[in-house]
Write a protein that holds these residues in place. Structure first.
Motif, PDB file in Angstrom:
ATOM      1  N   THR A 112       0.837  -1.196   0.000  1.00 57.33           N
ATOM      2  CA  THR A 112       0.000   0.000   0.000  1.00 57.33           C
ATOM      3  C   THR A 112       0.876   1.251   0.000  1.00 57.33           C
ATOM      4  O   THR A 112       0.616   2.203  -0.737  1.00 57.33           O
ATOM      5  CB  THR A 112      -0.919   0.012   1.237  1.00 57.33           C
ATOM      6  OG1 THR A 112      -1.683  -1.184   1.247  1.00 57.33           O
ATOM      7  CG2 THR A 112      -1.850   1.197   1.231  1.00 57.33           C
ATOM      8  N   ILE A 113       1.928   1.237   0.792  1.00 59.23           N
ATOM      9  CA  ILE A 113       2.832   2.382   0.861  1.00 59.23           C
ATOM     10  C   ILE A 113       3.517   2.578  -0.485  1.00 59.23           C
ATOM     11  O   ILE A 113       3.649   3.705  -0.974  1.00 59.23           O
ATOM     12  CB  ILE A 113       3.857   2.182   1.991  1.00 59.23           C
ATOM     13  CG1 ILE A 113       3.131   2.159   3.337  1.00 59.23           C
ATOM     14  CG2 ILE A 113       4.927   3.262   1.970  1.00 59.23           C
ATOM     15  CD1 ILE A 113       3.989   1.730   4.498  1.00 59.23           C
ATOM     16  N   VAL A 114       3.922   1.485  -1.118  1.00 61.99           N
ATOM     17  CA  VAL A 114       4.580   1.569  -2.420  1.00 61.99           C
ATOM     18  C   VAL A 114       3.633   2.165  -3.458  1.00 61.99           C
ATOM     19  O   VAL A 114       4.011   3.032  -4.246  1.00 61.99           O
ATOM     20  CB  VAL A 114       5.080   0.172  -2.868  1.00 61.99           C
ATOM     21  CG1 VAL A 114       5.566   0.190  -4.306  1.00 61.99           C
ATOM     22  CG2 VAL A 114       6.164  -0.324  -1.931  1.00 61.99           C
ATOM     23  N   LEU A 115       2.379   1.716  -3.465  1.00 59.85           N
ATOM     24  CA  LEU A 115       1.400   2.228  -4.429  1.00 59.85           C
ATOM     25  C   LEU A 115       1.113   3.713  -4.204  1.00 59.85           C
ATOM     26  O   LEU A 115       0.996   4.485  -5.161  1.00 59.85           O
ATOM     27  CB  LEU A 115       0.120   1.412  -4.376  1.00 59.85           C
ATOM     28  CG  LEU A 115       0.219  -0.012  -4.926  1.00 59.85           C
ATOM     29  CD1 LEU A 115      -1.083  -0.765  -4.693  1.00 59.85           C
ATOM     30  CD2 LEU A 115       0.553   0.013  -6.402  1.00 59.85           C
ATOM     31  N   PHE A 116       0.994   4.127  -2.939  1.00 61.90           N
ATOM     32  CA  PHE A 116       0.770   5.545  -2.651  1.00 61.90           C
ATOM     33  C   PHE A 116       1.969   6.380  -3.075  1.00 61.90           C
ATOM     34  O   PHE A 116       1.820   7.474  -3.613  1.00 61.90           O
ATOM     35  CB  PHE A 116       0.474   5.773  -1.163  1.00 61.90           C
ATOM     36  CG  PHE A 116      -0.984   5.620  -0.827  1.00 61.90           C
ATOM     37  CD1 PHE A 116      -1.916   6.518  -1.301  1.00 61.90           C
ATOM     38  CD2 PHE A 116      -1.416   4.584  -0.026  1.00 61.90           C
ATOM     39  CE1 PHE A 116      -3.261   6.387  -0.996  1.00 61.90           C
ATOM     40  CE2 PHE A 116      -2.747   4.434   0.282  1.00 61.90           C
ATOM     41  CZ  PHE A 116      -3.676   5.334  -0.203  1.00 61.90           C
ATOM     42  N   ALA A 146       1.873   9.293  -5.876  1.00 60.65           N
ATOM     43  CA  ALA A 146       2.345  10.646  -5.565  1.00 60.65           C
ATOM     44  C   ALA A 146       3.435  11.056  -6.556  1.00 60.65           C
ATOM     45  O   ALA A 146       3.456  12.201  -7.017  1.00 60.65           O
ATOM     46  CB  ALA A 146       2.865  10.703  -4.131  1.00 60.65           C
ATOM     47  N   GLY A 147       4.323  10.124  -6.893  1.00 61.31           N
ATOM     48  CA  GLY A 147       5.369  10.422  -7.865  1.00 61.31           C
ATOM     49  C   GLY A 147       4.805  10.762  -9.227  1.00 61.31           C
ATOM     50  O   GLY A 147       5.252  11.712  -9.882  1.00 61.31           O
ATOM     51  N   LEU A 148       3.795  10.020  -9.660  1.00 63.77           N
ATOM     52  CA  LEU A 148       3.147  10.310 -10.937  1.00 63.77           C
ATOM     53  C   LEU A 148       2.448  11.661 -10.914  1.00 63.77           C
ATOM     54  O   LEU A 148       2.494  12.414 -11.900  1.00 63.77           O
ATOM     55  CB  LEU A 148       2.156   9.211 -11.298  1.00 63.77           C
ATOM     56  CG  LEU A 148       2.762   7.881 -11.757  1.00 63.77           C
ATOM     57  CD1 LEU A 148       1.663   6.837 -11.902  1.00 63.77           C
ATOM     58  CD2 LEU A 148       3.505   8.057 -13.065  1.00 63.77           C
TER      59      LEU A 148
END
Length: 70
Positions: free
Chosen positions: A48-52, A56-58
């Motif tokens: 979940t942290i990786v996806l968030f 955010a990066g995108l």
């Protein structure tokens, strides 16, 4: 109150069992057992942290590219 007597008898049942009652205090003792049912699935994980972070990066990249073109 009938004739100034007040409450003289108090009975209560739960689950087919008689409960201990006190007509003076107008109370009935009831013990509740806390039994766990099914275990709920856990939510959230390291992914979940990786996806968030990726989202955010995108978003930041999109905003940066938009300002750069405009």
């Amino acid at each position: 109150m009938a004739g100034g007597q007040g409450l003289t008898d108090l009975t209560a049942t739960a689950g087919g069992q008689d409960l201990e009652t006190d007509p003076i205090q107008t109370s009935a003792n009831l013990s509740v057992l806390n039994r766990t049912g099914s275990v709920l699935p856990s939510t959230g994980s390291g992914m979940t942290i990786v996806l968030f972070a990726a989202a955010a990066g995108l978003a930041v990249t999109g905003l940066w590219m938009g300002r750069r073109r405009g």
